[in-house]
Motif scaffolding. Structure first.
Motif, mmCIF file in Angstrom:
data_model
loop_
_atom_site.group_PDB
_atom_site.id
_atom_site.type_symbol
_atom_site.label_atom_id
_atom_site.label_comp_id
_atom_site.label_asym_id
_atom_site.label_seq_id
_atom_site.Cartn_x
_atom_site.Cartn_y
_atom_site.Cartn_z
ATOM 1 N N ILE A 6 0.837 -1.206 0.000
ATOM 2 C CA ILE A 6 0.000 0.000 0.000
ATOM 3 C C ILE A 6 0.870 1.254 0.000
ATOM 4 N N GLU A 7 1.911 1.253 0.836
ATOM 5 C CA GLU A 7 2.789 2.424 0.913
ATOM 6 C C GLU A 7 3.481 2.671 -0.420
ATOM 7 N N ASN A 8 4.004 1.626 -1.016
ATOM 8 C CA ASN A 8 4.701 1.775 -2.302
ATOM 9 C C ASN A 8 3.743 2.268 -3.383
ATOM 10 N N LYS A 9 2.513 1.763 -3.349
ATOM 11 C CA LYS A 9 1.521 2.183 -4.339
ATOM 12 C C LYS A 9 1.192 3.662 -4.173
ATOM 13 N N ILE A 10 1.022 4.109 -2.940
ATOM 14 C CA ILE A 10 0.707 5.515 -2.676
ATOM 15 C C ILE A 10 1.851 6.418 -3.124
ATOM 16 N N GLU A 43 3.668 10.823 5.788
ATOM 17 C CA GLU A 43 4.009 12.233 5.933
ATOM 18 C C GLU A 43 4.982 12.432 7.095
ATOM 19 N N LYS A 44 4.764 11.731 8.198
ATOM 20 C CA LYS A 44 5.682 11.826 9.338
ATOM 21 C C LYS A 44 7.084 11.360 8.962
ATOM 22 N N ARG A 45 7.147 10.378 8.083
ATOM 23 C CA ARG A 45 8.448 9.833 7.650
ATOM 24 C C ARG A 45 9.035 10.604 6.469
ATOM 25 N N LYS A 46 8.377 11.690 6.085
ATOM 26 C CA LYS A 46 8.835 12.567 5.001
ATOM 27 C C LYS A 46 8.978 11.830 3.670
ATOM 28 N N LYS A 47 8.010 10.918 3.433
ATOM 29 C CA LYS A 47 7.919 10.253 2.136
ATOM 30 C C LYS A 47 6.996 11.028 1.191
ATOM 31 N N ILE A 48 5.926 11.563 1.757
ATOM 32 C CA ILE A 48 4.984 12.376 1.000
ATOM 33 C C ILE A 48 4.605 13.575 1.850
ATOM 34 N N THR A 49 3.925 14.554 1.217
ATOM 35 C CA THR A 49 3.456 15.723 1.954
ATOM 36 C C THR A 49 2.177 16.227 1.310
ATOM 37 N N SER A 50 1.403 17.014 2.044
ATOM 38 C CA SER A 50 0.141 17.554 1.543
ATOM 39 C C SER A 50 0.262 19.057 1.367
ATOM 40 N N THR A 56 1.677 14.772 -2.598
ATOM 41 C CA THR A 56 2.771 14.558 -3.532
ATOM 42 C C THR A 56 3.984 14.048 -2.766
ATOM 43 N N VAL A 57 4.924 13.444 -3.494
ATOM 44 C CA VAL A 57 6.123 12.940 -2.819
ATOM 45 C C VAL A 57 6.899 14.103 -2.218
#
Length: 425
Positions: A6-10, A43-50, A56-57
């Motif tokens: 799921i994480e990789n897909k997102i 978002e906490k792990r700084k993989k994506i942000t809003s 977006t990544v």
């Protein structure tokens, strides 16, 4: 399903900015509450942000790459705007609003339902519909009347079967019905003004056989104060051409806001607008008798404007009949230079003799000299200070509008995605 999947897909989906609805639709039934939890964890792990409701990544946001890439945005708009790629940037003087893909599919299905396999359809000035009919490989013959050479060149590259699909390169306002032959159906989307509608309807009524159909897009009732009377007059005109109204479907056709209207609304302070806010009524007429009336007069719709294209930006100039030797000057007509309306009733329109594809208007004292500068832009050096100022003006306007057009395309991408996310399964 494993969390890692799921994480990789997102993260993969968010390589371009995505709405929550888009992600929920594309995660194969994964619970939306769980999606939100995964998003927050990423978002906490700084993989994506809003940013502004779009996910977006993280690297994109840090590198100021939040905007969609030009290539993908054009592919996206091609999917939802109907042959976005072979049409030039719309100019306000073209009265051009492009059909959405949904409208083109509706019109194509309508054409098929009205015709037998051996019937012929006449398409008046709707190149995107012609292209859609060809790509869907409908069985009967179709002829397009079109005068815009770049659009014709784009269509020809599609390599359609000329035995079934034909382009008649001509001006609708001058074409003789006898040169076109007879058709079971004519379909058109003229500019929404009586003089244009009458011209289109006259030609169609002369070409369609008794028992055949004439289809036309009409402005809805709140388009302008005079629409009620205009609609009655149009029905009367059709009756005099042997056409009887068979059906009327309000707001059936969708139009995507063009670049010049995007600028006009932005200048007027309009925000958060649906890019498909404009819809047209679809009227279907049946031809019940042959009538010959003279073609409507042409004087009021002949265009005095000459177009030049500089670095993909279109500039129109209303060439004066008499020449002057005055040094060229260019004056603003409105604060910010962008006319904050697309209405033909605006009194400022009559003062402009320079008009850009971004809805900017100006007044020059020497249209002949300005046209010469456009013709020689990038080829010859300006001689006088006035000419240098005019050349600098051209350079500035084209640079500004190229950036604005990119912003417009990015905006369309986001807004259309949000609309499609919430309105389709």
């Amino acid at each position: 399903m494993k969390l890692e999947f799921i994480e990789n897909k997102i993260v993969s989906l968010c390589s371009q900015p995505r709405t929550f609805n888009f992600l929920a639709k594309n995660l194969m039934g994964f619970d939306p509450i769980n999606i939100l939890n995964v998003l927050q964890n990423l978002e906490k792990r700084k993989k994506i942000t809003s940013i502004d409701g779009m996910w977006t990544v993280y690297d994109n946001a840090q590198n100021n790459e939040i905007s969609i890439s030009e290539n993908e945005s054009r592919l996206y708009l091609k999917k939802h705007m109907g042959h976005f790629n072979f049409l030039k940037t719309p100019h306000p003087l073209d009265f051009e609003w492009r059909n959405s893909t949904e409208s083109l599919n509706y019109l194509t299905n309508k054409v098929q339902s009205l015709n037998c396999v051996t019937d012929k359809t006449l398409i008046l000035g709707m190149p995107t519909l012609f292209a859609t009919i060809f790509l869907k490989d409908i069985p009967h013959k179709a002829t397009l009347i079109e005068r815009n050479k770049p659009i014709i060149e784009g269509l020809v590259k599609m390599r359609f079967d000329k035995n079934r699909y034909n382009i008649f390169e001509a001006d609708i306002f001058q074409t003789e019905p006898s040169s076109l032959g007879n058709y079971n159906c004519a379909i058109m989307d003229p500019p929404w003004y009586p003089a244009y509608c009458y011209q289109f309807l006259w030609l169609a009524s002369q070409c369609v056989e008794i028992g055949g159909y004439v289809c036309i897009s009409l402005p809805p009732i709140n388009t302008r104060p005079t629409i009620g009377r205009e609609r009655i007059n149009l029905y009367t005109y059709c009756y005099k051409q042997g056409l009887y109204l068979e059906s009327l479907q309000p707001q059936k056709l969708q139009y995507v806001i063009p670049f010049f209207e995007f600028n006009a609304f932005r200048s007027a302070g309009v925000k958060d607008l649906n890019p498909i806010w404009r819809k047209g009524d679809f009227a279907l007429f049946r031809k019940v008798k042959n009538v010959y009336n003279q073609r409507p007069r042409l004087e009021e719709i002949k265009s005095p404007w000459i177009e030049k294209e500089i670095d993909s930006i279109r500039i129109r100039v209303k060439k004066e009949k008499t020449k002057t030797r005055e040094p060229i000057k260019i004056n603003s007509l409105v604060k910010g230079d962008i006319l904050p309306t697309v209405s033909t009733r605006d009194p400022l329109r009559k003062n402009a003799n320079i008009w850009t594809s971004g809805n900017r208007i100006f007044k020059t004292n020497n249209t002949h000299a300005f046209l010469d500068l456009l013709d020689n832009y990038g080829k010859k050096k300006a001689r006088t200070n006035e000419e240098k100022n005019a050349v600098a003006f051209i350079k500035t306007i084209t640079k500004i509008e190229k950036n604005e057009n990119k912003n417009y395309i990015d905006w369309l991408y986001y807004e259309l995605e949000k609309q499609i996310d919430t309105s389709h399964n």
